[in-house]
Scaffold this active site. Structure first.
Site, PDB file in Angstrom:
ATOM      1  N   SER A 125       0.712  -0.969  -0.406  1.00  0.00           N
ATOM      2  CA  SER A 125       0.499  -0.027   0.391  1.00  0.00           C
ATOM      3  C   SER A 125       0.668   0.882  -0.142  1.00  0.00           C
ATOM      4  O   SER A 125       2.210   1.216   0.530  1.00  0.00           O
ATOM      5  CB  SER A 125      -0.857  -0.121   1.528  1.00  0.00           C
TER       6      SER A 125
ATOM      7  N   TYR B  65      -4.170  -0.613   9.834  1.00  0.00           N
ATOM      8  CA  TYR B  65      -3.838  -1.092   8.295  1.00  0.00           C
ATOM      9  C   TYR B  65      -2.386  -0.328   7.803  1.00  0.00           C
ATOM     10  O   TYR B  65      -1.349  -1.306   7.306  1.00  0.00           O
ATOM     11  CB  TYR B  65      -4.707  -0.253   7.612  1.00  0.00           C
TER      12      TYR B  65
HETATM   13  P1  NAD Z   1     -12.047  -5.079  -1.448  1.00  0.00           P
HETATM   14  O1  NAD Z   1     -11.927  -4.338   0.087  1.00  0.00           O
HETATM   15  O2  NAD Z   1     -12.392  -4.524  -2.897  1.00  0.00           O
HETATM   16  O3  NAD Z   1     -11.446  -5.958  -1.338  1.00  0.00           O
HETATM   17  C1  NAD Z   1     -11.079  -6.712  -0.043  1.00  0.00           C
HETATM   18  C2  NAD Z   1     -10.798  -8.374  -0.554  1.00  0.00           C
HETATM   19  O4  NAD Z   1     -10.106  -8.997   0.403  1.00  0.00           O
HETATM   20  C3  NAD Z   1     -12.197  -8.938  -0.980  1.00  0.00           C
HETATM   21  O5  NAD Z   1     -12.352 -10.516  -1.680  1.00  0.00           O
HETATM   22  C4  NAD Z   1     -12.278 -10.050   0.362  1.00  0.00           C
HETATM   23  O6  NAD Z   1     -13.593 -10.580   0.047  1.00  0.00           O
HETATM   24  C5  NAD Z   1     -11.021 -10.016   0.859  1.00  0.00           C
HETATM   25  N1  NAD Z   1     -11.096 -10.464   2.480  1.00  0.00           N
HETATM   26  C6  NAD Z   1     -11.206  -9.451   3.468  1.00  0.00           C
HETATM   27  N2  NAD Z   1     -11.558 -10.460   4.633  1.00  0.00           N
HETATM   28  C7  NAD Z   1     -11.049 -11.660   4.296  1.00  0.00           C
HETATM   29  C8  NAD Z   1     -11.682 -12.922   4.850  1.00  0.00           C
HETATM   30  N3  NAD Z   1     -11.735 -12.765   6.323  1.00  0.00           N
HETATM   31  N4  NAD Z   1     -11.372 -14.098   4.061  1.00  0.00           N
HETATM   32  C9  NAD Z   1     -11.061 -13.884   3.218  1.00  0.00           C
HETATM   33  N5  NAD Z   1     -11.245 -12.706   2.236  1.00  0.00           N
HETATM   34  C10 NAD Z   1     -11.081 -11.563   2.933  1.00  0.00           C
HETATM   35  O7  NAD Z   1     -10.667  -3.607  -1.712  1.00  0.00           O
HETATM   36  P2  NAD Z   1      -9.449  -4.024  -2.458  1.00  0.00           P
HETATM   37  O8  NAD Z   1      -9.263  -2.601  -2.375  1.00  0.00           O
HETATM   38  O9  NAD Z   1      -9.470  -4.953  -3.450  1.00  0.00           O
HETATM   39  O10 NAD Z   1      -8.272  -4.639  -1.363  1.00  0.00           O
HETATM   40  C11 NAD Z   1      -7.267  -5.405  -2.307  1.00  0.00           C
HETATM   41  C12 NAD Z   1      -6.261  -5.092  -1.799  1.00  0.00           C
HETATM   42  O11 NAD Z   1      -5.237  -3.995  -1.838  1.00  0.00           O
HETATM   43  C13 NAD Z   1      -5.893  -4.993  -0.158  1.00  0.00           C
HETATM   44  O12 NAD Z   1      -4.730  -5.866   0.716  1.00  0.00           O
HETATM   45  C14 NAD Z   1      -5.824  -3.395   0.394  1.00  0.00           C
HETATM   46  O13 NAD Z   1      -5.348  -3.378   1.496  1.00  0.00           O
HETATM   47  C15 NAD Z   1      -4.806  -3.333  -0.945  1.00  0.00           C
HETATM   48  N6  NAD Z   1      -4.695  -1.903  -0.998  1.00  0.00           N
HETATM   49  C16 NAD Z   1      -5.942  -1.414  -1.844  1.00  0.00           C
HETATM   50  C17 NAD Z   1      -5.694  -0.106  -2.270  1.00  0.00           C
HETATM   51  C18 NAD Z   1      -6.873   0.943  -2.439  1.00  0.00           C
HETATM   52  O14 NAD Z   1      -6.870   1.516  -2.958  1.00  0.00           O
HETATM   53  N7  NAD Z   1      -8.329  -0.216  -3.413  1.00  0.00           N
HETATM   54  C19 NAD Z   1      -4.882   0.755  -2.002  1.00  0.00           C
HETATM   55  C20 NAD Z   1      -3.583  -0.003  -1.627  1.00  0.00           C
HETATM   56  C21 NAD Z   1      -3.694  -1.633  -0.921  1.00  0.00           C
END
Ligand code: NAD
Length: 254
Positions: free
Chosen positions: A146, A159
């Site tokens: 991130s 986080y």
């Molecule tokens: P999102 O919330 O759409 O997806 C999160 C995913 O994690 C989902 O598929 C959810 O089902 C899964 N998940 C959460 N808890 C779980 C559990 N207990 N068991 C199984 N699966 C679980 O968000 P996203 O943006 O697609 O996030 C994906 C990754 O990218 C994450 O690690 C997030 O921290 C990271 N990220 C996102 C951003 C952003 O701007 N969206 C930026 C930096 C990092």
């Protein structure tokens, strides 16, 4: 002429956590398009991801598992191997965020974030790398970091801790496993349009602050991460170890 086959994932199997939505879905679709068999692990059904991949006759299998507890790991490894044989690529994408003033964070929320974002990532790496170390055929790990692997953020102490740990862990594992042909790298997404940023994007003031700081002038999308994810999973990245690649519209350049 450069051989672009080095980017192909044909004949490989990739396991992606959190594949039902957001960035995990984007990576799953991209890997299937690049020729991989894709295994999506998620708490909820990956129906939408499965349909997107079926649309071009790609190969996809889902495993339902709650990644808040490491006891699910043996079942995940077993089901994955039953589906497609050897897993070659692991993408630790599943993650959660809880926004709260540092003074008010509960131990329960702290543990929930650290368990999924950090502890589970390590033990999944360990579970698959054990097999790769034993058969000496190598493997690829891509952890999702991130901007808060580099920066402090605000109102997200657990986080930030977990994502800063991911960058360190990625380096540590690379140091141990690079000589065994296992590439451990990470991708640090910038601000992307997914559920993870829904609250930020619906807060008009925060949304404007963030947008005005992104040199690309827009939020990222799950498709934006595809190129970096394919690269790090492919032969093209054979000598890339322990690096966290930002896909951030230029955010870190400011
Ligand atoms: P999102 O919330 O759409 O997806 C999160 C995913 O994690 C989902 O598929 C959810 O089902 C899964 N998940 C959460 N808890 C779980 C559990 N207990 N068991 C199984 N699966 C679980 O968000 P996203 O943006 O697609 O996030 C994906 C990754 O990218 C994450 O690690 C997030 O921290 C990271 N990220 C996102 C951003 C952003 O701007 N969206 C930026 C930096 C990092």
């Amino acid at each position: 002429m450069t051989n672009l086959n080095m980017f192909s994932l044909e004949g490989r199997t990739a396991l992606i956590t959190g594949a039902n939505t957001g960035l995990g879905q984007g990576i799953s679709v991209a890997y299937a398009k690049a020729g991989a068999n894709v295994i999506g692990v998620a708490r909820r059904s990956c129906q939408e991801t499965a349909e997107k991949i079926a649309a071009f006759d790609g190969s996809f299998k889902e495993i339902i598992a709650d990644l808040s507890d490491t006891s699910v790991i043996p079942q995940i490894v077993e089901e994955a191997e039953k589906a497609f044989g050897r897993v070659d690529i692991l993408v630790n994408n599943a993650g959660i965020i809880k926004r709260c003033d540092a003074a008010d964070v509960t131990e329960e929320d702290w543990d929930a974030v650290i368990n999924i974002n950090e502890k589970m990532v390590f033990f999944l790496c360990q579970a698959f790398a054990k097999g790769w170390l034993a058969d000496q055929k190598g493997g690829k790990i891509i952890n999702i970091a991130s901007m808060l692997s580099y920066q402090g953020g605000i109102r997200v102490p657990a986080y930030t801790s977990s994502k800063s740990a991911i960058m360190g862990l990625t380096r540590e594992l690379a140091n141990e496993w690079a000589r065994h042909n296992i590439n451990v790298n990470a991708i640090a997404p910038g601000y992307m349009e997914t559920n993870n940023t829904q609250n930020l994007r619906s807060d008009e003031q925060r949304s404007e602050e963030i947008l005005s700081r992104i040199p690309a002038g827009r939020w990222g999308t799950p498709e934006d991460i595809a190129g970096a994810a394919i690269f790090l999973a492919s032969d093209a990245a054979a000598y890339v170890h322990g690096f966290t690649l930002a896909v951030d519209g230029g955010w870190l350049a400011r």
